[in-house]
Design a protein around this motif. Structure first.
Motif, PDB file in Angstrom:
ATOM      1  N   GLU A   1      24.534  17.755  17.042  1.00 20.27           N
ATOM      2  CA  GLU A   1      25.348  18.435  17.675  1.00 20.27           C
ATOM      3  C   GLU A   1      25.787  17.587  18.822  1.00 20.27           C
ATOM      4  O   GLU A   1      27.008  17.390  19.481  1.00 20.27           O
ATOM      5  CB  GLU A   1      24.851  19.685  18.200  1.00 20.27           C
ATOM      6  CG  GLU A   1      26.034  20.627  19.018  1.00 20.27           C
ATOM      7  CD  GLU A   1      25.574  21.987  19.416  1.00 20.27           C
ATOM      8  OE1 GLU A   1      26.198  22.449  20.069  1.00 20.27           O
ATOM      9  OE2 GLU A   1      24.596  22.310  18.886  1.00 20.27           O
ATOM     10  N   PHE A   2      24.756  17.190  19.562  1.00 22.41           N
ATOM     11  CA  PHE A   2      24.750  16.257  20.822  1.00 22.41           C
ATOM     12  C   PHE A   2      25.873  14.891  20.404  1.00 22.41           C
ATOM     13  O   PHE A   2      26.502  14.503  21.148  1.00 22.41           O
ATOM     14  CB  PHE A   2      23.588  15.732  21.178  1.00 22.41           C
ATOM     15  CG  PHE A   2      23.368  14.619  22.026  1.00 22.41           C
ATOM     16  CD1 PHE A   2      23.952  14.442  23.394  1.00 22.41           C
ATOM     17  CD2 PHE A   2      22.677  13.610  21.815  1.00 22.41           C
ATOM     18  CE1 PHE A   2      23.789  13.298  24.238  1.00 22.41           C
ATOM     19  CE2 PHE A   2      22.452  12.322  22.463  1.00 22.41           C
ATOM     20  CZ  PHE A   2      23.116  12.239  23.894  1.00 22.41           C
ATOM     21  N   CYS A   3      25.255  14.278  19.317  1.00 27.62           N
ATOM     22  CA  CYS A   3      26.137  12.975  18.981  1.00 27.62           C
ATOM     23  C   CYS A   3      27.512  13.351  18.561  1.00 27.62           C
ATOM     24  O   CYS A   3      28.588  12.478  19.046  1.00 27.62           O
ATOM     25  CB  CYS A   3      25.392  12.468  17.674  1.00 27.62           C
ATOM     26  SG  CYS A   3      23.719  11.893  18.062  1.00 27.62           S
ATOM     27  N   GLU A   4      27.958  14.436  17.995  1.00 26.41           N
ATOM     28  CA  GLU A   4      29.179  14.672  17.580  1.00 26.41           C
ATOM     29  C   GLU A   4      30.042  14.799  18.950  1.00 26.41           C
ATOM     30  O   GLU A   4      31.250  14.597  19.049  1.00 26.41           O
ATOM     31  CB  GLU A   4      29.342  16.072  16.856  1.00 26.41           C
ATOM     32  CG  GLU A   4      28.954  15.508  15.430  1.00 26.41           C
ATOM     33  CD  GLU A   4      28.471  16.878  14.442  1.00 26.41           C
ATOM     34  OE1 GLU A   4      28.779  17.792  14.885  1.00 26.41           O
ATOM     35  OE2 GLU A   4      27.861  16.617  13.550  1.00 26.41           O
ATOM     36  N   ALA A   5      29.127  15.480  19.640  1.00 25.47           N
ATOM     37  CA  ALA A   5      30.001  16.216  21.368  1.00 25.47           C
ATOM     38  C   ALA A   5      30.110  14.888  22.215  1.00 25.47           C
ATOM     39  O   ALA A   5      31.375  14.980  22.988  1.00 25.47           O
ATOM     40  CB  ALA A   5      29.241  17.201  22.094  1.00 25.47           C
ATOM     41  N   THR A   6      29.481  13.727  21.748  1.00 21.76           N
ATOM     42  CA  THR A   6      29.466  12.607  22.761  1.00 21.76           C
ATOM     43  C   THR A   6      29.931  11.501  22.018  1.00 21.76           C
ATOM     44  O   THR A   6      30.077  10.325  22.979  1.00 21.76           O
ATOM     45  CB  THR A   6      28.125  12.465  23.542  1.00 21.76           C
ATOM     46  OG1 THR A   6      27.100  12.069  22.577  1.00 21.76           O
ATOM     47  CG2 THR A   6      27.703  13.514  24.273  1.00 21.76           C
ATOM     48  N   GLY A   7      30.385  11.256  20.683  1.00 20.19           N
ATOM     49  CA  GLY A   7      30.663  10.087  20.012  1.00 20.19           C
ATOM     50  C   GLY A   7      29.508   9.027  19.973  1.00 20.19           C
ATOM     51  O   GLY A   7      29.838   7.884  19.521  1.00 20.19           O
ATOM     52  N   ARG A   8      28.260   9.710  20.134  1.00 17.07           N
ATOM     53  CA  ARG A   8      27.122   8.491  19.841  1.00 17.07           C
ATOM     54  C   ARG A   8      26.984   8.596  18.281  1.00 17.07           C
ATOM     55  O   ARG A   8      27.228   9.531  17.521  1.00 17.07           O
ATOM     56  CB  ARG A   8      25.868   9.179  20.472  1.00 17.07           C
ATOM     57  CG  ARG A   8      25.903   9.250  21.891  1.00 17.07           C
ATOM     58  CD  ARG A   8      24.807  10.021  22.371  1.00 17.07           C
ATOM     59  NE  ARG A   8      23.707   9.074  22.626  1.00 17.07           N
ATOM     60  CZ  ARG A   8      23.161   8.378  23.608  1.00 17.07           C
ATOM     61  NH1 ARG A   8      23.857   8.433  24.601  1.00 17.07           N
ATOM     62  NH2 ARG A   8      21.931   7.784  23.529  1.00 17.07           N
TER      63      ARG A   8
END
Length: 207
Positions: free
Chosen positions: A8-15
């Protein structure tokens, strides 16, 4: 922290999402994350919950006003546990259990390790918890701590935070380890940018 939470963090930040080795994501612990990745997740979650960030761009702890802190109790946002906090939680807090592993002297009851893991991580919370109701502090994945690695002081201390030294501490043992490495007293370190298919992290906040 599970793959679901970290993705979820990766999706929100583009990582880029970390590799799961083909074992599956979901409720398995996230792996292949560096210390920098773990602290970035902490800052993102703090932002999401409108809390002050715990880290600056150099990895220093920050207090509620954004000033560099050396006392973790002054930090309001999400952060990695200090090494002392990690071991305190793993041992059962004030109950200070005498067990060799987190919640038992029988490693198979509390830990995924080399002899029972089927050579991969397992979904979190499937083994017996410790006396604080915390799971997987022995085995499954090593967990990053906030501190730099170094020798313990010979004097008694309350929750020291070591912010200089060799690499950053990781604790707890992993799915590929012998039982001896999942002992609560076992400790080692990696460089801040290291990633590993047996290394993840757990987060903390000051009460």
């Amino acid at each position: 922290v599970t793959f679901d939470e970290y993705d979820e963090f990766c999706e929100a930040t583009g990582r880029s999402k970390p590799d799961d080795k083909g074992w599956g994501r979901g409720q398995r612990p996230v792996i292949n994350v560096s210390w920098w990745d773990a602290t970035a997740y902490c800052n993102w979650l703090s932002d999401k919950e409108k809390l002050p960030k715990a880290y600056d761009s150099k990895g220093n702890l920050l207090d509620k006003d954004g000033r560099i802190a050396t006392d973790s109790s002054k930090v309001v946002g999400y952060r990695l546990p200090t090494e002392a906090e990690w071991e305190y939680a793993a041992r059962g807090g004030k109950y200070n259990s005498p067990f060799k592993y987190s919640g038992s002297d029988n490693v198979d009851k509390v830990a995924w390790y080399g002899s029972n893991s089927e050579s991969k991580t397992q979904p979190v919370g499937k083994k017996k918890s410790n006396s604080l109701g915390i799971y997987d502090m022995s085995g499954n994945v090593w967990e990053w701590c906030g501190d730099c690695y170094g020798s313990y002081s010979s004097s008694a201390q309350t929750n020291p935070y070591k912010n200089s030294g060799s690499g950053r501490v990781y604790r707890g043992g992993s799915w590929y380890c012998d039982a001896a490495f999942t002992r609560l007293a076992n400790r080692s370190y990696f460089s801040l940018s290291s990633t590993n298919y047996g290394l993840g992290f757990r987060i903390a906040r000051t009460v």
